[in-house]
Design a protein around this motif. Structure first.
Motif, PDB file in Angstrom:
ATOM      1  N   LYS A  50       9.983 -11.088 -11.386  1.00  0.00           N
ATOM      2  CA  LYS A  50       9.675 -10.105 -10.536  1.00  0.00           C
ATOM      3  C   LYS A  50      10.435 -10.148  -9.360  1.00  0.00           C
ATOM      4  CE  LYS A  50       5.679  -8.568  -9.010  1.00  0.00           C
ATOM      5  NZ  LYS A  50       4.231  -7.969  -8.871  1.00  0.00           N
ATOM      6  N   GLU A  51      10.146 -11.309  -8.600  1.00  0.00           N
ATOM      7  CA  GLU A  51      10.623 -11.653  -7.334  1.00  0.00           C
ATOM      8  C   GLU A  51      12.181 -11.771  -7.191  1.00  0.00           C
ATOM      9  OE1 GLU A  51       8.435 -13.675  -8.787  1.00  0.00           O
ATOM     10  OE2 GLU A  51       6.695 -13.221  -7.578  1.00  0.00           O
ATOM     11  N   SER A  52      12.764 -12.012  -8.420  1.00  0.00           N
ATOM     12  CA  SER A  52      14.261 -12.372  -8.427  1.00  0.00           C
ATOM     13  C   SER A  52      14.704 -10.993  -8.866  1.00  0.00           C
ATOM     14  CB  SER A  52      14.502 -13.121  -9.868  1.00  0.00           C
ATOM     15  OG  SER A  52      14.103 -14.518  -9.659  1.00  0.00           O
ATOM     16  N   PHE A  53      14.283 -10.115  -9.594  1.00  0.00           N
ATOM     17  CA  PHE A  53      14.676  -8.735  -9.679  1.00  0.00           C
ATOM     18  C   PHE A  53      14.733  -8.022  -8.253  1.00  0.00           C
ATOM     19  CE2 PHE A  53      14.325  -9.493 -14.099  1.00  0.00           C
ATOM     20  CZ  PHE A  53      15.761  -9.205 -14.541  1.00  0.00           C
ATOM     21  N   ILE A  54      13.560  -8.133  -7.615  1.00  0.00           N
ATOM     22  CA  ILE A  54      13.267  -7.134  -6.223  1.00  0.00           C
ATOM     23  C   ILE A  54      14.416  -7.822  -5.426  1.00  0.00           C
ATOM     24  CG2 ILE A  54      11.752  -7.041  -4.443  1.00  0.00           C
ATOM     25  CD1 ILE A  54       9.379  -6.988  -6.454  1.00  0.00           C
ATOM     26  N   ASP A  55      14.372  -9.269  -5.171  1.00  0.00           N
ATOM     27  CA  ASP A  55      15.495  -9.789  -4.077  1.00  0.00           C
ATOM     28  C   ASP A  55      16.990  -9.393  -4.569  1.00  0.00           C
ATOM     29  OD1 ASP A  55      13.272 -10.941  -2.937  1.00  0.00           O
ATOM     30  OD2 ASP A  55      13.743 -12.928  -3.655  1.00  0.00           O
ATOM     31  N   GLY A  56      17.216  -9.417  -5.788  1.00  0.00           N
ATOM     32  CA  GLY A  56      18.387  -9.086  -6.164  1.00  0.00           C
ATOM     33  C   GLY A  56      18.649  -7.688  -6.101  1.00  0.00           C
ATOM     34  N   ALA A  57      17.684  -6.452  -6.156  1.00  0.00           N
ATOM     35  CA  ALA A  57      18.073  -5.068  -6.079  1.00  0.00           C
ATOM     36  C   ALA A  57      17.979  -5.009  -4.398  1.00  0.00           C
ATOM     37  CB  ALA A  57      16.811  -4.403  -6.494  1.00  0.00           C
ATOM     38  N   ALA A  58      17.431  -5.620  -3.496  1.00  0.00           N
ATOM     39  CA  ALA A  58      17.257  -5.326  -2.156  1.00  0.00           C
ATOM     40  C   ALA A  58      18.823  -6.015  -1.728  1.00  0.00           C
ATOM     41  CB  ALA A  58      16.276  -6.129  -1.482  1.00  0.00           C
TER      42      ALA A  58
ATOM     43  N   GLY B  98      27.595  -6.363  -8.162  1.00  0.00           N
ATOM     44  CA  GLY B  98      27.944  -7.779  -8.072  1.00  0.00           C
ATOM     45  C   GLY B  98      26.711  -8.653  -6.929  1.00  0.00           C
ATOM     46  N   GLY B  99      26.777  -8.205  -5.949  1.00  0.00           N
ATOM     47  CA  GLY B  99      25.434  -8.697  -5.025  1.00  0.00           C
ATOM     48  C   GLY B  99      24.272  -8.945  -5.802  1.00  0.00           C
ATOM     49  N   PHE B 100      23.737  -7.654  -6.741  1.00  0.00           N
ATOM     50  CA  PHE B 100      22.688  -7.713  -7.239  1.00  0.00           C
ATOM     51  C   PHE B 100      22.520  -8.949  -8.383  1.00  0.00           C
ATOM     52  CE2 PHE B 100      20.744  -6.470 -11.275  1.00  0.00           C
ATOM     53  CZ  PHE B 100      19.457  -6.539 -10.967  1.00  0.00           C
ATOM     54  N   VAL B 101      23.585  -8.957  -9.007  1.00  0.00           N
ATOM     55  CA  VAL B 101      23.652 -10.138 -10.049  1.00  0.00           C
ATOM     56  C   VAL B 101      23.483 -11.500  -9.431  1.00  0.00           C
ATOM     57  CG1 VAL B 101      25.156 -11.129 -11.771  1.00  0.00           C
ATOM     58  CG2 VAL B 101      24.970  -8.552 -11.733  1.00  0.00           C
ATOM     59  N   LEU B 102      24.479 -11.819  -8.361  1.00  0.00           N
ATOM     60  CA  LEU B 102      24.433 -13.059  -7.832  1.00  0.00           C
ATOM     61  C   LEU B 102      23.340 -13.492  -7.236  1.00  0.00           C
ATOM     62  CD1 LEU B 102      27.948 -13.222  -6.333  1.00  0.00           C
ATOM     63  CD2 LEU B 102      27.210 -14.357  -8.003  1.00  0.00           C
ATOM     64  N   ALA B 103      22.461 -12.360  -6.422  1.00  0.00           N
ATOM     65  CA  ALA B 103      21.265 -12.617  -5.598  1.00  0.00           C
ATOM     66  C   ALA B 103      20.105 -12.907  -6.866  1.00  0.00           C
ATOM     67  CB  ALA B 103      20.775 -11.613  -5.019  1.00  0.00           C
ATOM     68  N   THR B 104      20.112 -12.264  -7.740  1.00  0.00           N
ATOM     69  CA  THR B 104      19.109 -12.356  -9.033  1.00  0.00           C
ATOM     70  C   THR B 104      19.137 -13.493  -9.524  1.00  0.00           C
ATOM     71  OG1 THR B 104      19.136 -10.110  -9.519  1.00  0.00           O
ATOM     72  CG2 THR B 104      18.251 -11.194 -11.023  1.00  0.00           C
ATOM     73  N   ILE B 105      20.361 -14.204  -9.843  1.00  0.00           N
ATOM     74  CA  ILE B 105      20.622 -15.466 -10.699  1.00  0.00           C
ATOM     75  C   ILE B 105      20.164 -16.508  -9.658  1.00  0.00           C
ATOM     76  CG2 ILE B 105      22.139 -16.821 -11.483  1.00  0.00           C
ATOM     77  CD1 ILE B 105      23.762 -14.451 -12.884  1.00  0.00           C
ATOM     78  N   GLY B 106      20.733 -16.303  -8.355  1.00  0.00           N
ATOM     79  CA  GLY B 106      20.509 -17.413  -7.333  1.00  0.00           C
ATOM     80  C   GLY B 106      18.945 -17.570  -7.057  1.00  0.00           C
ATOM     81  N   THR B 107      18.153 -16.496  -7.040  1.00  0.00           N
ATOM     82  CA  THR B 107      16.817 -16.588  -6.606  1.00  0.00           C
ATOM     83  C   THR B 107      15.959 -17.223  -7.959  1.00  0.00           C
ATOM     84  OG1 THR B 107      16.400 -14.315  -7.137  1.00  0.00           O
ATOM     85  CG2 THR B 107      16.708 -14.862  -4.686  1.00  0.00           C
TER      86      THR B 107
ATOM     87  N   MET C 195      12.250 -25.030  -7.831  1.00  0.00           N
ATOM     88  CA  MET C 195      10.946 -25.240  -7.010  1.00  0.00           C
ATOM     89  C   MET C 195       9.699 -25.504  -8.034  1.00  0.00           C
ATOM     90  SD  MET C 195      12.007 -25.423  -4.083  1.00  0.00           S
ATOM     91  CE  MET C 195      10.399 -25.666  -3.180  1.00  0.00           C
ATOM     92  N   ILE C 196       9.664 -24.786  -9.090  1.00  0.00           N
ATOM     93  CA  ILE C 196       8.706 -24.955 -10.080  1.00  0.00           C
ATOM     94  C   ILE C 196       8.903 -26.285 -10.777  1.00  0.00           C
ATOM     95  CG2 ILE C 196       8.009 -24.474 -12.336  1.00  0.00           C
ATOM     96  CD1 ILE C 196       8.309 -21.594 -11.487  1.00  0.00           C
ATOM     97  N   ARG C 197      10.182 -27.086 -10.887  1.00  0.00           N
ATOM     98  CA  ARG C 197      10.664 -28.144 -11.413  1.00  0.00           C
ATOM     99  C   ARG C 197      10.316 -29.414 -10.610  1.00  0.00           C
ATOM    100  NH1 ARG C 197      15.224 -25.656 -13.486  1.00  0.00           N
ATOM    101  NH2 ARG C 197      16.436 -26.401 -11.560  1.00  0.00           N
ATOM    102  N   GLN C 198      10.422 -29.073  -9.351  1.00  0.00           N
ATOM    103  CA  GLN C 198       9.995 -29.939  -8.259  1.00  0.00           C
ATOM    104  C   GLN C 198       8.536 -30.420  -8.185  1.00  0.00           C
ATOM    105  OE1 GLN C 198      13.050 -31.407  -7.843  1.00  0.00           O
ATOM    106  NE2 GLN C 198      12.648 -31.815  -5.671  1.00  0.00           N
ATOM    107  N   LYS C 199       7.683 -29.188  -8.346  1.00  0.00           N
ATOM    108  CA  LYS C 199       6.370 -29.263  -8.239  1.00  0.00           C
ATOM    109  C   LYS C 199       5.603 -30.027  -9.484  1.00  0.00           C
ATOM    110  CE  LYS C 199       5.328 -25.123  -5.383  1.00  0.00           C
ATOM    111  NZ  LYS C 199       4.910 -23.570  -5.394  1.00  0.00           N
ATOM    112  N   ARG C 200       6.298 -29.698 -10.579  1.00  0.00           N
ATOM    113  CA  ARG C 200       5.829 -30.510 -11.801  1.00  0.00           C
ATOM    114  C   ARG C 200       6.179 -31.837 -11.703  1.00  0.00           C
ATOM    115  NH1 ARG C 200       7.785 -26.233 -16.244  1.00  0.00           N
ATOM    116  NH2 ARG C 200       6.166 -24.441 -15.927  1.00  0.00           N
ATOM    117  N   GLN C 201       7.277 -32.321 -11.093  1.00  0.00           N
ATOM    118  CA  GLN C 201       7.719 -33.490 -10.907  1.00  0.00           C
ATOM    119  C   GLN C 201       6.780 -34.534 -10.151  1.00  0.00           C
ATOM    120  OE1 GLN C 201      11.704 -33.994  -9.993  1.00  0.00           O
ATOM    121  NE2 GLN C 201      12.744 -33.514 -11.792  1.00  0.00           N
ATOM    122  N   ILE C 202       6.360 -33.675  -8.902  1.00  0.00           N
ATOM    123  CA  ILE C 202       5.667 -34.207  -8.150  1.00  0.00           C
ATOM    124  C   ILE C 202       4.104 -34.450  -8.543  1.00  0.00           C
ATOM    125  CG2 ILE C 202       4.256 -33.874  -5.900  1.00  0.00           C
ATOM    126  CD1 ILE C 202       6.836 -32.663  -4.976  1.00  0.00           C
ATOM    127  N   MET C 203       3.607 -33.616  -9.250  1.00  0.00           N
ATOM    128  CA  MET C 203       2.405 -33.763 -10.128  1.00  0.00           C
ATOM    129  C   MET C 203       2.237 -34.498 -11.159  1.00  0.00           C
ATOM    130  SD  MET C 203       1.410 -29.563 -10.159  1.00  0.00           S
ATOM    131  CE  MET C 203       0.623 -29.564 -11.571  1.00  0.00           C
TER     132      MET C 203
END
Length: 142
Positions: free
Chosen positions: A56-64, A89-98, A105-113
């Motif tokens: 949801k966050e990725s699609f919202i950020d990409g749309a904005a 193009g901005g939508f696609v790049l921002a969605t994939i990037g976010t 960040m999820i992988r980093q948290k899992r590695q720390i845990m």
């Protein structure tokens, strides 16, 4: 003028290998490709996409971002079709990037845990502890 040296002792240039145009890997079997497309179920696959983390966050950020890029391009150049292309193009790049950043960040948290540096905290236990503290504070005040 320079003279051409045609003597037999002249060094020849090394042969340049021709590029390999054919991929050495075997082509996928037609039956494999057909079975892969038959295994797709768009209603099930796309309806479960929103349940995955970060979707949801990725699609919202990409749309904005895409809307912003498209509007800026339209205001600057006045070309509607070009602005729409830039916006998409901005939508696609921002969605994939976010999406990728969120999963990073999820992988980093899992590695720390997993390394034991950060304890796994159960939110239910934290809420229960807060309730116990609030009850104990009320009982002391009475």
């Amino acid at each position: 003028m320079s003279e051409v040296n045609n003597s037999p002792t002249k060094e020849c240039l090394p042969d340049i290998p021709e590029p390999v145009l054919n991929d050495p890997r075997p082509a996928p079997d037609r039956d494999q490709v057909v079975s892969a497309f038959k295994s797709l179920e768009p209603t099930r696959n796309f309806s479960s996409m929103t349940k995955s983390p970060c979707a949801k966050e990725s699609f919202i950020d990409g749309a904005a971002f895409g809307l912003g890029v498209g509007l800026l391009k339209a205001l600057r150049s006045g070309a509607g079709r070009s602005a729409a292309n830039w916006g998409f193009g901005g939508f696609v790049l921002a969605t994939i990037g976010t999406w990728e950043y969120c999963h990073y960040m999820i992988r980093q948290k899992r590695q720390i845990m997993a390394s034991g540096q950060m304890p796994v905290v159960n939110t239910l236990d934290v809420d229960a502890a807060k309730r116990r503290e609030a009850i104990a504070a009320r009982q002391r005040d009475v």
